[in-house]
Design a protein around this motif. Structure first.
Motif, PDB file in Angstrom:
ATOM      1  N   PHE A   1     -27.932 -58.633 -27.621  1.00 61.81           N
ATOM      2  CA  PHE A   1     -29.127 -57.818 -27.824  1.00 61.81           C
ATOM      3  C   PHE A   1     -29.319 -57.485 -29.307  1.00 61.81           C
ATOM      4  O   PHE A   1     -30.432 -57.578 -29.847  1.00 61.81           O
ATOM      5  CB  PHE A   1     -29.016 -56.531 -26.999  1.00 61.81           C
ATOM      6  CG  PHE A   1     -30.274 -55.722 -26.945  1.00 61.81           C
ATOM      7  CD1 PHE A   1     -31.266 -56.009 -26.024  1.00 61.81           C
ATOM      8  CD2 PHE A   1     -30.477 -54.659 -27.820  1.00 61.81           C
ATOM      9  CE1 PHE A   1     -32.429 -55.259 -25.975  1.00 61.81           C
ATOM     10  CE2 PHE A   1     -31.638 -53.911 -27.775  1.00 61.81           C
ATOM     11  CZ  PHE A   1     -32.609 -54.206 -26.847  1.00 61.81           C
ATOM     12  N   THR A   2     -28.228 -57.118 -29.987  1.00 60.66           N
ATOM     13  CA  THR A   2     -28.321 -56.715 -31.391  1.00 60.66           C
ATOM     14  C   THR A   2     -28.661 -57.899 -32.288  1.00 60.66           C
ATOM     15  O   THR A   2     -29.546 -57.819 -33.149  1.00 60.66           O
ATOM     16  CB  THR A   2     -26.997 -56.076 -31.835  1.00 60.66           C
ATOM     17  OG1 THR A   2     -26.690 -54.967 -30.979  1.00 60.66           O
ATOM     18  CG2 THR A   2     -27.085 -55.585 -33.268  1.00 60.66           C
ATOM     19  N   LEU A   3     -27.955 -59.025 -32.098  1.00 60.16           N
ATOM     20  CA  LEU A   3     -28.216 -60.204 -32.929  1.00 60.16           C
ATOM     21  C   LEU A   3     -29.619 -60.762 -32.671  1.00 60.16           C
ATOM     22  O   LEU A   3     -30.298 -61.206 -33.607  1.00 60.16           O
ATOM     23  CB  LEU A   3     -27.166 -61.274 -32.661  1.00 60.16           C
ATOM     24  CG  LEU A   3     -25.747 -60.939 -33.149  1.00 60.16           C
ATOM     25  CD1 LEU A   3     -24.763 -62.010 -32.700  1.00 60.16           C
ATOM     26  CD2 LEU A   3     -25.721 -60.786 -34.669  1.00 60.16           C
ATOM     27  N   ALA A   4     -30.054 -60.749 -31.412  1.00 61.89           N
ATOM     28  CA  ALA A   4     -31.401 -61.238 -31.103  1.00 61.89           C
ATOM     29  C   ALA A   4     -32.465 -60.324 -31.702  1.00 61.89           C
ATOM     30  O   ALA A   4     -33.523 -60.795 -32.145  1.00 61.89           O
ATOM     31  CB  ALA A   4     -31.587 -61.348 -29.595  1.00 61.89           C
ATOM     32  N   SER A   5     -32.218 -59.016 -31.724  1.00 65.96           N
ATOM     33  CA  SER A   5     -33.161 -58.086 -32.351  1.00 65.96           C
ATOM     34  C   SER A   5     -33.277 -58.369 -33.844  1.00 65.96           C
ATOM     35  O   SER A   5     -34.378 -58.344 -34.418  1.00 65.96           O
ATOM     36  CB  SER A   5     -32.707 -56.645 -32.129  1.00 65.96           C
ATOM     37  OG  SER A   5     -32.682 -56.320 -30.758  1.00 65.96           O
ATOM     38  N   LEU A   6     -32.136 -58.645 -34.485  1.00 65.78           N
ATOM     39  CA  LEU A   6     -32.142 -58.969 -35.911  1.00 65.78           C
ATOM     40  C   LEU A   6     -32.921 -60.267 -36.163  1.00 65.78           C
ATOM     41  O   LEU A   6     -33.734 -60.350 -37.091  1.00 65.78           O
ATOM     42  CB  LEU A   6     -30.707 -59.099 -36.415  1.00 65.78           C
ATOM     43  CG  LEU A   6     -30.511 -59.319 -37.914  1.00 65.78           C
ATOM     44  CD1 LEU A   6     -31.043 -58.139 -38.709  1.00 65.78           C
ATOM     45  CD2 LEU A   6     -29.034 -59.549 -38.223  1.00 65.78           C
ATOM     46  N   ALA A   7     -32.689 -61.275 -35.315  1.00 69.24           N
ATOM     47  CA  ALA A   7     -33.390 -62.549 -35.469  1.00 69.24           C
ATOM     48  C   ALA A   7     -34.893 -62.389 -35.238  1.00 69.24           C
ATOM     49  O   ALA A   7     -35.711 -62.981 -35.954  1.00 69.24           O
ATOM     50  CB  ALA A   7     -32.817 -63.583 -34.507  1.00 69.24           C
ATOM     51  N   ALA A   8     -35.281 -61.571 -34.247  1.00 65.99           N
ATOM     52  CA  ALA A   8     -36.709 -61.354 -33.976  1.00 65.99           C
ATOM     53  C   ALA A   8     -37.375 -60.657 -35.152  1.00 65.99           C
ATOM     54  O   ALA A   8     -38.520 -60.961 -35.505  1.00 65.99           O
ATOM     55  CB  ALA A   8     -36.879 -60.536 -32.702  1.00 65.99           C
ATOM     56  N   GLY A   9     -36.669 -59.719 -35.778  1.00 67.41           N
ATOM     57  CA  GLY A   9     -37.240 -59.034 -36.926  1.00 67.41           C
ATOM     58  C   GLY A   9     -37.435 -59.936 -38.126  1.00 67.41           C
ATOM     59  O   GLY A   9     -38.341 -59.712 -38.939  1.00 67.41           O
ATOM     60  N   TRP A  10     -36.596 -60.974 -38.259  1.00 69.24           N
ATOM     61  CA  TRP A  10     -36.705 -61.910 -39.366  1.00 69.24           C
ATOM     62  C   TRP A  10     -37.564 -63.125 -39.034  1.00 69.24           C
ATOM     63  O   TRP A  10     -37.695 -64.037 -39.850  1.00 69.24           O
ATOM     64  CB  TRP A  10     -35.322 -62.396 -39.816  1.00 69.24           C
ATOM     65  CG  TRP A  10     -34.542 -61.390 -40.598  1.00 69.24           C
ATOM     66  CD1 TRP A  10     -33.402 -60.761 -40.223  1.00 69.24           C
ATOM     67  CD2 TRP A  10     -34.855 -60.885 -41.907  1.00 69.24           C
ATOM     68  NE1 TRP A  10     -32.968 -59.886 -41.192  1.00 69.24           N
ATOM     69  CE2 TRP A  10     -33.850 -59.950 -42.250  1.00 69.24           C
ATOM     70  CE3 TRP A  10     -35.884 -61.127 -42.825  1.00 69.24           C
ATOM     71  CZ2 TRP A  10     -33.855 -59.257 -43.453  1.00 69.24           C
ATOM     72  CZ3 TRP A  10     -35.885 -60.432 -44.019  1.00 69.24           C
ATOM     73  CH2 TRP A  10     -34.877 -59.521 -44.326  1.00 69.24           C
ATOM     74  N   ALA A  11     -38.128 -63.186 -37.836  1.00 61.28           N
ATOM     75  CA  ALA A  11     -38.868 -64.371 -37.388  1.00 61.28           C
ATOM     76  C   ALA A  11     -40.007 -64.706 -38.345  1.00 61.28           C
ATOM     77  O   ALA A  11     -40.732 -63.820 -38.810  1.00 61.28           O
ATOM     78  CB  ALA A  11     -39.417 -64.143 -35.984  1.00 61.28           C
ATOM     79  N   GLN A  12     -40.155 -66.014 -38.627  1.00 60.27           N
ATOM     80  CA  GLN A  12     -41.204 -66.487 -39.506  1.00 60.27           C
ATOM     81  C   GLN A  12     -42.290 -67.255 -38.752  1.00 60.27           C
ATOM     82  O   GLN A  12     -43.219 -67.774 -39.372  1.00 60.27           O
ATOM     83  CB  GLN A  12     -40.606 -67.394 -40.588  1.00 60.27           C
ATOM     84  CG  GLN A  12     -39.558 -66.722 -41.448  1.00 60.27           C
ATOM     85  CD  GLN A  12     -40.092 -65.498 -42.157  1.00 60.27           C
ATOM     86  OE1 GLN A  12     -41.130 -65.557 -42.811  1.00 60.27           O
ATOM     87  NE2 GLN A  12     -39.388 -64.373 -42.038  1.00 60.27           N
ATOM     88  N   GLY A  13     -42.153 -67.329 -37.445  1.00 55.54           N
ATOM     89  CA  GLY A  13     -43.138 -68.032 -36.649  1.00 55.54           C
ATOM     90  C   GLY A  13     -42.925 -67.754 -35.174  1.00 55.54           C
ATOM     91  O   GLY A  13     -41.940 -67.111 -34.771  1.00 55.54           O
ATOM     92  N   ALA A  14     -43.842 -68.263 -34.348  1.00 53.55           N
ATOM     93  CA  ALA A  14     -43.788 -68.004 -32.915  1.00 53.55           C
ATOM     94  C   ALA A  14     -42.529 -68.558 -32.248  1.00 53.55           C
ATOM     95  O   ALA A  14     -41.923 -67.865 -31.416  1.00 53.55           O
ATOM     96  CB  ALA A  14     -45.031 -68.566 -32.236  1.00 53.55           C
TER      97      ALA A  14
END
Length: 473
Positions: free
Chosen positions: A96-109
């Motif tokens: 959950f934590t790592l996925a939240s970090l990745a979603a916040g850094w997302a550069q596209g859909a």
């Protein structure tokens, strides 16, 4: 074929640690899961502008989370029963934590949707483990269990409304990425607390195998059902894709029960439904989930689109409802623990329905105190009363070794109910709003929301009827 459940560790907490500590960690973990289901709603327009999301992709930012959350519930719950609460909770927090970090850094859909799907998998592990931790830590004291579960249920339910508040404030103040980043420090703190406060699982004798065929059919079936329900709001119930999803869910469900009857190590031991009130409690949780999710969805949508509130004002307007949900824990927890609140869900359903019926007259330019605050407080108080009863019903008399299974069933019922409630409310609002012949768009929108509030009031009354099926304590 039934099987003997695995033994439970003699102690879940390290010696000397108070029970309230595990309750606090469980409540925070569950709060994060529920809040993340709503926090992105008000941030979607900002995400669309920043990442160039297509109109259809916006819905998948929500659905990708719900699909994996609802689909992995039973698998996560059974894994906790077999392999221990601590490792499943740790893996859930890490995902959950790592996925939240990745979603916040997302550069596209693609990156955003993949991160949200993984976030849902971690959330399924957190949702089932949080209730299980409370049940396991308080199994020696029924009254302590009732008090702890009432707090868990109140904060769990208030998390959806608080998510709207947090989403509006964070999006306007810091940007949409912070609706994802906000999970990271909380997740890291919880991982440290779990590693320090919980004992590793004991292994006594042969560990049962995980029922992989049952897990596959249950996950695919739940995911197909959630997908079909969520798509019905946009496509309509007669759309071939929606009907195909529901048909696939029915087929997977039939295969699942066929596998469970023959499995030596079933994912869901069907005899668990012999426990008094478990089946009725899960039906109540299903209808309650539909009522709760539809109510908050309609309140948020009607205030933003029908009345003209901004994201921040909408979130703040919903705050009293969230507080009312949590306050019911203080008012009725003692009566519930003593078994003196048998009619509480009936009264709670009636109070909720009264608030929703009041909202059927929401005007285009309402006075907040006179025409918004009153009905929202009724809805919050009534739902809080029903939530206490439903949570007790699905946990009463459940032995510690089946705590994860009971938690998984309850959370699955609630998530499916929530998806169904939102889909029905959105479909009703859309059909009336676009086909009512109103003279202007705002009047048409409000007419649709009025009709959807009426439908949700009927759902609330059905909660009271289902509660009469619960055994008397």
């Amino acid at each position: 074929m039934s099987s003997v459940s695995p033994p439970v560790p003699a102690s879940l907490l390290r010696p000397g640690l108070p029970v309230w500590l595990i309750t606090a960690m469980a409540c925070i973990a569950s709060f994060m899961v529920v809040m993340d289901g709503s926090i992105v709603n008000v941030a979607l327009p900002a995400m669309q502008r920043d990442l160039g999301l297509a109109q259809g992709t916006q819905q998948w930012v929500i659905d990708a989370y719900l699909l994996t959350l609802g689909g992995c519930m039973l698998l996560a719950a059974r894994a906790g029963d077999l392999y221990g609460r601590r490792p499943v909770l740790q893996w859930g927090l890490a995902l959950f934590t790592l996925a939240s970090l990745a979603a916040g850094w997302a550069q596209g859909a693609p990156m955003l949707l993949a991160a949200r799907a993984v976030q849902g998998m971690g959330a399924a592990m957190l949702a089932t483990s949080s209730m299980t931790l409370v049940m396991a830590a308080t199994h020696h004291d029924p009254q302590a269990r009732a008090r702890a579960l009432s707090l868990w249920a109140a904060l769990n339910s208030a998390g959806f409304a608080f998510g709207v508040v947090a989403g509006g404030l964070l999006t306007e103040a810091l940007g949409w990425r912070w609706v994802m980043f906000v999970n990271v420090p909380v997740g890291v703190a919880l991982m440290a607390g779990v590693a320090w406060g919980l004992l590793p699982p004991l292994r006594a004798g042969q560990v049962q195998r995980l029922d992989l065929p049952g897990a596959l059919f249950s996950t695919l079936g739940c995911a197909a059902l959630v997908w079909g329900i969520t798509q019905s709001a946009q496509r309509g119930w007669s759309d071939p894709w929606v009907l195909g999803g529901l048909a696939a869910a029915g087929l997977m469900c039939a295969c699942f029960f066929g596998v469970e009857r023959r499995s030596a190590y079933p994912l869901v031991r069907l005899s668990v439904f012999d426990l008094p009130g478990l089946l009725a409690g899960n039906v109540l949780m299903l209808v309650l989930g539909a009522t709760l999710a539809a109510s908050i969805f309609l309140l948020s949508a009607s205030l933003q689109h029908g009345v003209g509130y901004g994201p921040r004002d909408t979130g703040l307007a919903l705050l009293p409802m969230a507080l009312a949900l949590a306050a019911m824990r203080q008012c009725f927890a003692g009566a519930m623990a003593a078994g003196k609140a048998g009619r509480l869900p009936v009264w709670g359903s009636a109070v909720t329905a009264a608030g929703l019926a009041w909202l059927c007259a929401l005007p285009p330019q309402p006075d907040y105190v006179a025409e918004v605050l009153g009905p929202m407080l009724l809805v919050g108080c009534g739902l809080g009363m029903v939530i206490l009863s439903a949570t007790q019903a699905v946990t009463h008399g459940v032995p510690p070794q089946d705590a994860g299974l009971a938690s998984g069933l309850a959370n699955t019922a609630r998530q499916l109910g929530g998806a169904l409630g939102v889909a029905c409310a959105a479909t009703r609002a859309g059909s009336v709003g676009h086909g009512g012949g109103a003279v202007d768009s705002q009047t048409a929108l409000l007419a649709g929301y009025h009709a959807a509030f009426g439908l949700t009031a009927v759902l609330s009354l059905s909660c009271g009827l289902v509660s009469l099926w619960l055994p008397k304590r």
